[in-house]
Design an enzyme around this catalytic site. Sequence first.
Site, mmCIF file in Angstrom:
data_model
loop_
_atom_site.group_PDB
_atom_site.id
_atom_site.type_symbol
_atom_site.label_atom_id
_atom_site.label_comp_id
_atom_site.label_asym_id
_atom_site.label_seq_id
_atom_site.Cartn_x
_atom_site.Cartn_y
_atom_site.Cartn_z
ATOM 1 N N ALA A 130 0.833 -1.200 0.000
ATOM 2 C CA ALA A 130 0.000 0.000 0.000
ATOM 3 C C ALA A 130 0.868 1.251 0.000
ATOM 4 C CB ALA A 130 -0.925 0.000 1.210
ATOM 5 N N GLY A 182 0.697 -4.978 1.398
ATOM 6 C CA GLY A 182 -0.457 -5.117 0.514
ATOM 7 C C GLY A 182 -0.135 -5.874 -0.752
ATOM 8 N N GLU A 195 -0.595 -9.398 0.247
ATOM 9 C CA GLU A 195 -2.037 -9.615 0.431
ATOM 10 C C GLU A 195 -2.731 -9.741 -0.921
ATOM 11 O OE1 GLU A 195 -3.425 -7.573 4.506
ATOM 12 O OE2 GLU A 195 -2.391 -6.194 3.177
ATOM 13 N N GLU A 220 3.892 -4.579 8.300
ATOM 14 C CA GLU A 220 3.096 -3.480 8.858
ATOM 15 C C GLU A 220 3.347 -3.225 10.338
ATOM 16 O OE1 GLU A 220 0.930 -4.831 5.171
ATOM 17 O OE2 GLU A 220 2.008 -5.791 6.809
#
Length: 697
Positions: free
Chosen positions: A61, A102, A105, A125
């Site tokens: 992200a 991300g 993910e 994270e």
Amino acid sequence: MTVHIDTRSSTAVLTLKNPPVNSLGLQARRDLAQAFDQALADPTVTAIVLTGEGKGFSGGADIREFGSPDDLAEPNLLTLIRTLENASKPVIAAVHGVCLGGGLELALGCHYRVAAAGASMGLPEVKIGLLPGAGGTQRLPRAIGLEAALNMVVSGTPVASEVLAALPGQKLIDLLTEGDLVAKAVAFAQKGAGQRPLPRLRDLAVTHANPDGYLAFARTAVKAAAKGQPAPLKCIDALEAAAKSRFDDGLAREHDVFMQLLATPEAGALRHAFFAERAAARIPDVPADTPTRRIDKVAVIGAGTMGGGIAMNFLNVGMPVTLLEAKQDALDRGLATIRKNYEAQVKKGKLSRDKFEQRMALLGSTLSYDDIGNADLVIEAVFEDTGVKQQVFGRLDQVMKKGAILASNTSTLNLDQIASFTQRPQDVVGMHFFSPANVMKLLEVVRGAKTSADVLATVMALAKKIRKTAVVSGVCDGFIGNRMVEQYFRQAGFLLEEGCTPEQVDKAVERFGFAMGPFRMSDLAGNDIGWAIRKRRYVEQPDMRYSKTADLLCEQGRFGQKTGAGWYDYASGKRDAIPSAAVNTMIDAHRQTLGIEKRRVGDEEIVQRLVYALVNEGAKIVDEGIASRASDVDMVYLSGYGFPALRGGPMHYAASQGLFNVVQTMNRFARNPNDDMAFWQPAPLLARLAAEGRSFG
């Protein structure tokens, strides 16, 4: 467009093109959703391969969006992953290089994953005070098991694809390959294009023989190591939901915990540190495209503890180093220490025997300056004395080739004066390593008045290569870190005069989160170092007040761990700090000679006086232009002085308390008759910002 579509046979290849790390910001998510819809709608496409351009699949992200409207704007990452997961055509992630956060993910939401050998996969994270917020805590334990997933999520440490592929029963990597990754992924896609139903990680169960027992054990271990950070324990909460709940319920629990953590001051501080480290690499008046000098060979002057540690940084990345000393016995000791350090790593399994031999083969030594003249960079690490530096740099000016960078490891001396000892001041720069130099992350890059832009750009790039966090400082006594820490130690001394013991002060700031309190730190570094600085101050700045307790300590020969006695006592061969009755008696006696009545000082006051001493001097440093920005000051203290990461650095911590409140507290300290009123005069920048209701930029 941040996504490129290419069709190979009947397979659509979607390539993320969002340098430098293919981050999944709003525009990238929109482009990926559009490309995905196009591939699904194309009747000639039977499978979809998703990959990334350049050095990695995706770094995750865009952290800059966290907490902003763009972070939640559709398609958000959860929506995008759900679309991939529920697709009617097989979606294969072709993973190489970096696959983090991300990005992982996103790959977990695909039906299959083909990974290149050497890919680095992880969910980091927790390192910014959060947890994976797009299903990572729910899908990863289904893919590799609860224990392996917990280790990855709680530590935030990436794992090599080869290691993950070897886990028993893993469903994360369907094919580990070398060579042309996309071609291999396309072949994999075509081979299984007709297989139905398509596998989804969400449909798997999390299996463990004793999940309750394991999670209880993990909580106990993580709580002890977390040091006040909430994110690691919250990660376990989300993983427990994966083990005990339906997938959608676990996903909801993950989202709730993510939003809780996003609002914590710890997460804010860690995000600040993340951006501060990247900002520190940018020098306002040195463009990013400034040409750099080629650095292939390095020389280090001085084979002591610091010189040897500096040399190891370059040996570790495969750069040849020549170590120069004035005497053979000193040179032999330095070489032996480097060998001993590497052998200790081999013994602990942290370094292979082959790597050890390779590094030692890169290390040369000499007693003659004539043997280092062809080095591209020479770093001086000799005794901290201007006369000695003059001799060294005068000689370097004679022997070093044109264009060589001449660096000094000085921690306090005037770099412009050192540069004046040469006929090439444009090539002179400060490279202030912190001890132990082969371990500590911080590198203060000291910019002289005549240091050229290409020298600065070269040193900053080189710092990255040797895995240092480089922060640029202007020229002043002590630069950024040591100039500030002097005020920290002054205030610590005043606390002793008012009734504190060294142990009380150390424990208060260590509970706040410091790795080490001021008195333990001084014992480690050597109390005689501070004594020498104070003697210089007594001559140069006679109006500057210090507590005399440290001088009294040194007069007794208590220089710290190296003498077995300092502010604390030390058992032979051990580093455990034992409170010293003799030192406490000395402090009490000195207090009585000053006529100060002993009082109880609370932990809050101790922490405020020490931290705000740093903040006030830091504000002066920013205002004077010694540091380019307040966040650079934070990076110096986070990387080199053990300031707690969950507080974000002294300047960020002050901002979190409100600068108005900081100034009010300083004004209260100034009214203490036993403190130094001038000490607590707010720095002009701090006073201005507080009066205007603003904060550090």
